[in-house]
Write a protein that holds these residues in place. Structure first.
Motif, PDB file in Angstrom:
ATOM      1  N   ARG A   1     -11.379  -8.596  10.964  1.00 43.52           N
ATOM      2  CA  ARG A   1      -9.865  -8.790  11.030  1.00 43.52           C
ATOM      3  C   ARG A   1      -9.282  -7.945  10.433  1.00 43.52           C
ATOM      4  N   LEU A   2      -9.082  -7.406  10.780  1.00 42.56           N
ATOM      5  CA  LEU A   2      -8.063  -6.495  10.547  1.00 42.56           C
ATOM      6  C   LEU A   2      -6.628  -6.639  11.693  1.00 42.56           C
ATOM      7  N   ALA A   3      -7.139  -7.270  13.325  1.00 38.96           N
ATOM      8  CA  ALA A   3      -6.118  -7.749  14.094  1.00 38.96           C
ATOM      9  C   ALA A   3      -5.269  -9.275  12.746  1.00 38.96           C
TER      10      ALA A   3
ATOM     11  N   ARG B   1     -15.997  -0.954   5.344  1.00 35.57           N
ATOM     12  CA  ARG B   1     -15.995  -1.306   6.138  1.00 35.57           C
ATOM     13  C   ARG B   1     -16.629  -0.533   7.166  1.00 35.57           C
ATOM     14  N   PHE B   2     -15.082   0.668   7.212  1.00 34.09           N
ATOM     15  CA  PHE B   2     -15.164   1.757   7.867  1.00 34.09           C
ATOM     16  C   PHE B   2     -14.441   3.248   7.682  1.00 34.09           C
ATOM     17  N   GLU B   3     -14.587   3.802   7.995  1.00 34.55           N
ATOM     18  CA  GLU B   3     -13.681   4.832   7.309  1.00 34.55           C
ATOM     19  C   GLU B   3     -13.637   6.163   8.796  1.00 34.55           C
ATOM     20  N   TRP B   4     -12.127   6.128   9.085  1.00 35.60           N
ATOM     21  CA  TRP B   4     -11.543   6.924  10.717  1.00 35.60           C
ATOM     22  C   TRP B   4     -11.614   8.208  10.234  1.00 35.60           C
TER      23      TRP B   4
ATOM     24  N   LEU C   1     -20.766   6.420   2.719  1.00 36.16           N
ATOM     25  CA  LEU C   1     -19.041   6.445   2.598  1.00 36.16           C
ATOM     26  C   LEU C   1     -19.209   6.051   1.295  1.00 36.16           C
ATOM     27  N   ARG C   2     -16.801   6.456   1.646  1.00 42.68           N
ATOM     28  CA  ARG C   2     -16.761   6.874  -0.221  1.00 42.68           C
ATOM     29  C   ARG C   2     -17.250   6.157  -1.082  1.00 42.68           C
TER      30      ARG C   2
ATOM     31  N   MET D   1      -2.672   0.366  -0.186  1.00 42.78           N
ATOM     32  CA  MET D   1      -3.247   2.033  -0.197  1.00 42.78           C
ATOM     33  C   MET D   1      -4.166   1.921  -0.619  1.00 42.78           C
ATOM     34  N   GLU D   2      -5.238   2.649   0.347  1.00 42.61           N
ATOM     35  CA  GLU D   2      -6.401   2.017   0.461  1.00 42.61           C
ATOM     36  C   GLU D   2      -6.959   1.355   0.834  1.00 42.61           C
ATOM     37  N   VAL D   3      -6.829   0.087   0.986  1.00 44.28           N
ATOM     38  CA  VAL D   3      -7.091  -1.530   1.690  1.00 44.28           C
ATOM     39  C   VAL D   3      -7.378  -1.552   2.772  1.00 44.28           C
ATOM     40  N   VAL D   4      -6.653  -1.103   3.851  1.00 47.19           N
ATOM     41  CA  VAL D   4      -7.391  -0.994   5.515  1.00 47.19           C
ATOM     42  C   VAL D   4      -9.369  -0.746   5.473  1.00 47.19           C
ATOM     43  N   GLU D   5      -9.492  -0.597   5.325  1.00 45.85           N
ATOM     44  CA  GLU D   5     -10.926   0.695   5.224  1.00 45.85           C
ATOM     45  C   GLU D   5     -11.839  -0.406   4.477  1.00 45.85           C
ATOM     46  N   HIS D   6     -11.364  -2.000   4.174  1.00 47.81           N
ATOM     47  CA  HIS D   6     -11.947  -2.827   3.359  1.00 47.81           C
ATOM     48  C   HIS D   6     -12.238  -3.579   4.270  1.00 47.81           C
ATOM     49  N   VAL D   7     -11.647  -3.497   4.622  1.00 49.43           N
ATOM     50  CA  VAL D   7     -11.124  -5.468   5.860  1.00 49.43           C
ATOM     51  C   VAL D   7     -12.020  -4.654   6.584  1.00 49.43           C
TER      52      VAL D   7
END
Length: 508
Positions: free
Chosen positions: A419-421, A461-464, A455-456, A409-415
């Motif tokens: 490193r997402l892979a 690191r990104f927002e999709w 960004l929010r 929950m609201e985690v992947v955008e901090h990677v």
């Protein structure tokens, strides 16, 4: 003691511009404990090497500190300070290369921001495992060769010293700041009194890398001379730089890499718990743009007859996750990146979830979660349903497996995107729960936040966009055998979509 830095980025002699030290000159700099000399053993278009030689005056060292190494008994007469890199070298490096550390170069302003292939060589204490533990997460390739006690008597074994070679591609300023912090960490000693202002020095030099380092607790304690109060202050200030999900994805502290730190970790945890005991029962999470927007909306609508108050987006998100988990029939759930335990608490409040786990890389966040969940007062039946543990989502961990559902929950955008892979392999490839719920901001909706510029959150690191999130979900499904359904969370704009987007993955 000698430290060398080399580069092969052509023209390699640009290193002289970055360091503000001309390759054709030998320069000396007086230090409180000796003399630092800068010279270039080689300098041509293809390869350039700068050497920092620190010649320690033992008399000046004793006069300035009263002791010159952690081995107090003979340290005034016999010590390793002239030979092994230590805080003496770190201070000399900071003084001699002050402008380079700040990332300034008036003659060639484009150079400081350019990553360079660098090679650093030195002899230091600390051991090969700790050297790898502190440098490898920063992108360095580490070659650490133990120095034998006596080459003539190999049966005596190795000394505590290593010949350390670091290779990596990064900005020179970042490399210098990392060395400034980590040389005293490896040595585990300071040649001067560690005052409270050392916390500020640590945070300045560690900007951009320390907060995310898996051994940041070890680094803070050793850099600050094992003064627990200062270390706790530094770690607390690092935690304040982000929100409750910002530290969820870093490698867990390796006690194997630094076995002597176990007791120290326990001491810091105890001090943290003591500090928490003195705080109010309700620990408020720092306000983010999302919660600020909800609060402002509530305030604007307060007192308006017939108009419902806006509900905070984080509440709507948590409710959407809980409703989806119930819809899927999950009874065991792991919150990956649990932060301070809000979702974990909500899961425990619903008896249908018979097994609940929360994983987080931050010991401080887990301590706060335990406090907020009132673990010490929790009934035995509820406590038996709960597991909290430290873990990293970029490293395979068997404790992540065995649950009906996992929540990000609201985690992947901090990677960081590269490193997402690793996260995907750990969650979808190794743990592979039946269901995975992923929520993340929809960047298209950001224009609806009048107060938002960029960004929010500063740690994102990104927002999709919706299309980018859908493409990522499809890619994960194709590689790991899942299907996915996309759902809106929060207010949905007819043109821009929802504020938060959720992917519900199902295996098989």
């Amino acid at each position: 003691m000698l430290l060398t830095i080399s580069t092969t980025a052509e023209p390699a002699t640009d290193l002289g511009f970055l360091l503000h030290k001309h390759p054709d000159r030998v320069q000396e700099f007086r230090q409180s404990t000796g003399t630092a000399t800068v010279f270039y053993p080689e300098a041509n278009e293809r390869r350039c090497t700068v050497a920092l030689l620190l010649e320690v005056d033992p008399v000046a060292l004793v006069r300035s500190t009263g002791k010159s190494s952690p081995d107090f008994s003979l340290s005034q007469y016999v010590n390793d300070r002239p030979y092994a890199a230590s805080s003496l070298m770190a201070v000399a490096l900071a003084d001699v290369f002050r402008t380079a550390r700040a990332g300034r170069c008036n003659a060639r302003p484009e150079l400081p921001g350019t990553p360079l292939p660098l090679e650093v060589a030195l002899v230091c204490r600390g051991g090969a495992d700790l050297a790898r533990g502190v440098f490898e997460p920063l992108g360095w390739a580490v070659e650490a060769q133990a120095v034998p006690l006596d080459e003539g008597f190999p049966e005596w074994g190795d000394s505590r010293y290593v010949r350390l070679t670091l290779r990596g591609t990064l900005r020179l300023a970042d490399a210098l700041n990392q060395l400034y912090v980590l040389l005293p960490v490896l040595d585990d000693a300071k040649h001067y009194w560690v005052a409270p202002d050392e916390v500020d020095k640590l945070l300045r030099a560690g900007e951009g890398w320390l907060r995310e380092h898996p051994l940041r607790g070890v680094i803070a304690r050793r850099y600050l001379g094992r003064r627990w109060t200062l270390a706790r202050s530094a770690l607390a200030r690092l935690a304040e730089l982000g929100d409750e999900t910002e530290e969820q994805l870093e490698p867990a502290v390796s006690e194997e890499a630094a076995p002597d730190e176990t007791a120290a970790d326990e001491a810091v945890a105890a001090e943290t718990e003591e500090a928490l005991a003195e705080t109010p029962e309700t620990h408020e999470t720092p306000e983010t743009p999302e919660t600020q927007e909800a609060r402002e909306s509530q305030e604007a609508q307060a007192g308006e007859p017939g108009k419902a108050k806006a509900r905070p987006l984080n509440v709507l998100r948590r409710e959407a996750v809980l409703a989806t988990l119930e819809e899927l029939g999950a009874t065991s759930v792991i919150d990956l990146g649990c932060g301070q335990g809000e979702l974990v608490g909500a899961l425990l409040a619903r008896p249908r979830f018979t097994r609940v786990a929360g994983a987080d890389v931050s010991p401080l966040a887990l301590t706060i979660a335990a406090r907020k969940l009132r673990l010490e007062r929790m009934s035995d039946s509820k406590r038996a349903r709960l597991t909290l543990f430290q873990g990293a989502l970029t490293y395979t961990d068997k404790r992540f497996a065995g649950y009906d559902a996992a929540v990000l929950m609201e985690v992947v955008e901090h990677v960081d995107p590269p490193r997402l892979a690793a996260l995907e392999r750990v969650v979808f490839g190794a743990a592979k729960p039946q269901h995975v719920l992923v929520t993340t901001p929809n960047v298209e909706y950001n224009v609806r936040y009048e107060f938002l510029d960029g960004l929010r959150h500063r740690d994102h690191r990104f927002e999709w966009t919706r299309a980018e999130f859908a493409a990522w979900c499809a890619s994960v499904c194709e590689r790991f055998g899942y299907t996915v359904g996309l759902r809106p969370v929060g207010e949905e704009d007819p043109e821009l979509g929802p504020s938060t987007q959720m992917g519900v993955f199902t295996r098989g």
